[in-house]
Design a protein around this motif. Structure first.
Motif, PDB file in Angstrom:
ATOM      1  N   ILE A   1     -62.340  47.843  17.621  1.00 55.30           N
ATOM      2  CA  ILE A   1     -63.268  48.861  17.110  1.00 55.30           C
ATOM      3  C   ILE A   1     -62.544  50.213  17.031  1.00 55.30           C
ATOM      4  N   ALA A   2     -61.761  50.533  18.072  1.00 52.89           N
ATOM      5  CA  ALA A   2     -61.026  51.804  18.087  1.00 52.89           C
ATOM      6  C   ALA A   2     -60.024  51.854  16.943  1.00 52.89           C
ATOM      7  N   ALA A   3     -59.304  50.753  16.718  1.00 52.13           N
ATOM      8  CA  ALA A   3     -58.293  50.734  15.653  1.00 52.13           C
ATOM      9  C   ALA A   3     -58.946  50.897  14.286  1.00 52.13           C
ATOM     10  N   LEU A   4     -60.021  50.147  14.047  1.00 51.55           N
ATOM     11  CA  LEU A   4     -60.694  50.219  12.741  1.00 51.55           C
ATOM     12  C   LEU A   4     -61.284  51.610  12.517  1.00 51.55           C
ATOM     13  N   THR A   5     -61.830  52.206  13.560  1.00 50.82           N
ATOM     14  CA  THR A   5     -62.433  53.531  13.443  1.00 50.82           C
ATOM     15  C   THR A   5     -61.367  54.578  13.127  1.00 50.82           C
ATOM     16  N   LYS A   6     -60.249  54.503  13.851  1.00 51.78           N
ATOM     17  CA  LYS A   6     -59.184  55.493  13.639  1.00 51.78           C
ATOM     18  C   LYS A   6     -58.567  55.370  12.256  1.00 51.78           C
ATOM     19  N   SER A  40     -59.840  53.767   9.416  1.00 55.97           N
ATOM     20  CA  SER A  40     -60.715  53.915   8.241  1.00 55.97           C
ATOM     21  C   SER A  40     -61.545  55.185   8.307  1.00 55.97           C
ATOM     22  N   GLY A  41     -61.625  55.792   9.508  1.00 55.22           N
ATOM     23  CA  GLY A  41     -62.465  56.976   9.648  1.00 55.22           C
ATOM     24  C   GLY A  41     -63.935  56.634   9.819  1.00 55.22           C
ATOM     25  N   LYS A  42     -64.244  55.317   9.842  1.00 55.71           N
ATOM     26  CA  LYS A  42     -65.643  54.889   9.989  1.00 55.71           C
ATOM     27  C   LYS A  42     -65.713  53.814  11.046  1.00 55.71           C
ATOM     28  N   ALA A  43     -66.694  53.926  11.916  1.00 61.58           N
ATOM     29  CA  ALA A  43     -66.837  52.901  12.952  1.00 61.58           C
ATOM     30  C   ALA A  43     -67.339  51.600  12.327  1.00 61.58           C
ATOM     31  N   PRO A  44     -66.779  50.464  12.756  1.00 61.43           N
ATOM     32  CA  PRO A  44     -67.296  49.188  12.245  1.00 61.43           C
ATOM     33  C   PRO A  44     -68.665  48.889  12.849  1.00 61.43           C
ATOM     34  N   ILE A  45     -69.436  48.058  12.164  1.00 60.68           N
ATOM     35  CA  ILE A  45     -70.652  47.559  12.796  1.00 60.68           C
ATOM     36  C   ILE A  45     -70.244  46.398  13.707  1.00 60.68           C
ATOM     37  N   THR A  46     -71.083  46.075  14.683  1.00 55.35           N
ATOM     38  CA  THR A  46     -70.787  44.917  15.516  1.00 55.35           C
ATOM     39  C   THR A  46     -71.794  43.815  15.201  1.00 55.35           C
ATOM     40  N   VAL A  47     -71.316  42.585  15.276  1.00 56.36           N
ATOM     41  CA  VAL A  47     -72.145  41.427  14.934  1.00 56.36           C
ATOM     42  C   VAL A  47     -72.122  40.465  16.110  1.00 56.36           C
ATOM     43  N   MET A  74     -51.602  35.419  15.700  1.00 61.37           N
ATOM     44  CA  MET A  74     -51.599  35.492  17.163  1.00 61.37           C
ATOM     45  C   MET A  74     -51.286  36.900  17.677  1.00 61.37           C
ATOM     46  N   PRO A  75     -50.327  37.635  17.109  1.00 60.45           N
ATOM     47  CA  PRO A  75     -50.008  38.985  17.634  1.00 60.45           C
ATOM     48  C   PRO A  75     -51.173  39.966  17.455  1.00 60.45           C
ATOM     49  N   HIS A  76     -51.103  41.051  18.209  1.00 58.02           N
ATOM     50  CA  HIS A  76     -52.183  42.047  18.269  1.00 58.02           C
ATOM     51  C   HIS A  76     -51.788  43.343  17.548  1.00 58.02           C
ATOM     52  N   PRO A  77     -51.970  43.424  16.239  1.00 62.38           N
ATOM     53  CA  PRO A  77     -51.588  44.657  15.539  1.00 62.38           C
ATOM     54  C   PRO A  77     -52.429  45.858  15.973  1.00 62.38           C
ATOM     55  N   GLU A  78     -53.662  45.603  16.482  1.00 61.48           N
ATOM     56  CA  GLU A  78     -54.542  46.711  16.878  1.00 61.48           C
ATOM     57  C   GLU A  78     -53.995  47.481  18.077  1.00 61.48           C
ATOM     58  N   ASN A  79     -53.001  46.902  18.734  1.00 67.93           N
ATOM     59  CA  ASN A  79     -52.420  47.565  19.897  1.00 67.93           C
ATOM     60  C   ASN A  79     -51.104  48.270  19.581  1.00 67.93           C
ATOM     61  N   LEU A  80     -50.830  48.475  18.280  1.00 68.84           N
ATOM     62  CA  LEU A  80     -49.624  49.224  17.902  1.00 68.84           C
ATOM     63  C   LEU A  80     -49.928  50.016  16.625  1.00 68.84           C
TER      64      LEU A  80
END
Lengths: 224, 80
Positions: free
Chosen positions: A18-23, A25-32, A195-201
């Motif tokens: 959520i933090a990565a997508l928000t930073k 795109s500038g918009k918080a994702p919705i959660t499902v 498998m790797p975590h792009p949201e953490n870099l």
């Protein structure tokens, strides 16, 4: 571009995602939530984050893949909506039949948590347009069942269709995956599992931003 | 009630790192000549039905839908 992050019991990388997508795109994702049977029409990117859904019971991702939300995701994927599964999210996508192959226990039998190198094998997808073909990027991994397996015939057609998107590069294959495969897309190219975590870099605080391009490509904000 | 046992095993050609480790451990315990060890899963189920045909059809569906991943695994069903 509107994004959604799927939440299931045991997934624990949803906040990072959520933090990565928000930073980016500038918009918080919705959660499902897992029991939801539909996803808003204006969502262009659905992300299944990492973790240990249902405690990895039976097989990693097996139980999550049978939850109601997955039917909604299948329907969206058939309409061309982008779907990204990272780590446990990738395992869920293969268990749900949205991606070919299976993820087996690491050849070392050990959990691996480290940084690897990834070669961008196909830079002409909705998830990799921000990269150069053949570019090698850094990316963290953290998993116990990331050993990608697929039968020889399917592998041949995947290679022919450009469905192998990322390979572990420079001898960094951490799990014994066949042909060093780290990420694949479906035949249509709108569902990516890795498998790797792009949201953490994605930013200086992470020590680099090599993973940012995947989100920038998928969210259509490459220039931003 | 019908009791059934479902056995799930890896298909030939699928690498089994756990089986390999077990094979090595058996060798180090002095059991010679273990050519191969493959690890699988066993599910014991009790079904509220007396109809064997229905039980068999249900168990097959359970295997296809959840108990086995048919990309990498085979299954067998044994009904008591």
């Amino acid at each position: 571009m509107k994004s959604a992050v799927v939440q299931l019991p045991g997934l624990n990388r949803d906040r990072d995602m959520i933090a990565a997508l928000t930073k980016i795109s500038g918009k918080a994702p919705i959660t499902v939530w897992q029991t939801e049977t539909s996803i808003a029409d204006d969502v262009d990117l659905i992300v299944i984050p990492g973790g240990f859904s249902y405690g990895d019971y039976l097989r990693c991702g097996a139980i999550a893949a049978r939850m109601p939300v997955m039917q909604a995701i299948k329907e969206k994927a058939e309409k061309g909506v982008k779907v990204l599964g990272v780590c446990n999210g990738f395992q869920i996508l293969v268990e749900a039949g949205l991606l070919p192959g299976a993820l087996m226990m690491n050849a070392s039998l050990k959990f691996v948590c480290k940084e690897v190198k990834l070669e961008v094998v196909n830079a002409e997808t909705d998830f990799t347009r921000a990269y150069e073909q053949g570019q090698v990027i850094r990316c963290p991994v953290a998993h116990h069942e990331g050993n990608y397996f697929v039968d020889a015939e399917t592998l041949k057609s995947m290679n022919g269709n450009g469905q192998v998107i990322f390979r572990y590069a420079e001898g960094t294959n951490p799990n014994g995956a066949i042909e060093d495969i780290a990420g694949v897309v479906n035949a249509r190219g709108n569902v990516l599992g890795m498998m790797p975590h792009p949201e953490n870099l994605i930013e200086a605080a992470h020590g680099g931003s090599d993973g940012r391009g995947i989100f920038a490509s998928a969210l259509d904000v490459i220039a931003a | 009630m019908i009791k059934a046992r479902v056995t799930v095993t890896l298909k030939n050609g699928v690498l089994d790192p756990q089986g390999k480790a077990i094979e090595g451990a058996l060798g180090s315990l002095g059991f010679e000549g273990v050519h191969q060890a493959r690890q699988g899963k066993v599910f014991d189920l009790e079904l509220d039905t007396a109809d064997k045909n229905k039980a068999e059809a249900d168990l097959k569906a359970m295997c296809e839908k959840l108990l086995a991943n048919t990309v990498i695994e085979n299954y067998t069903i044994a009904i008591d």
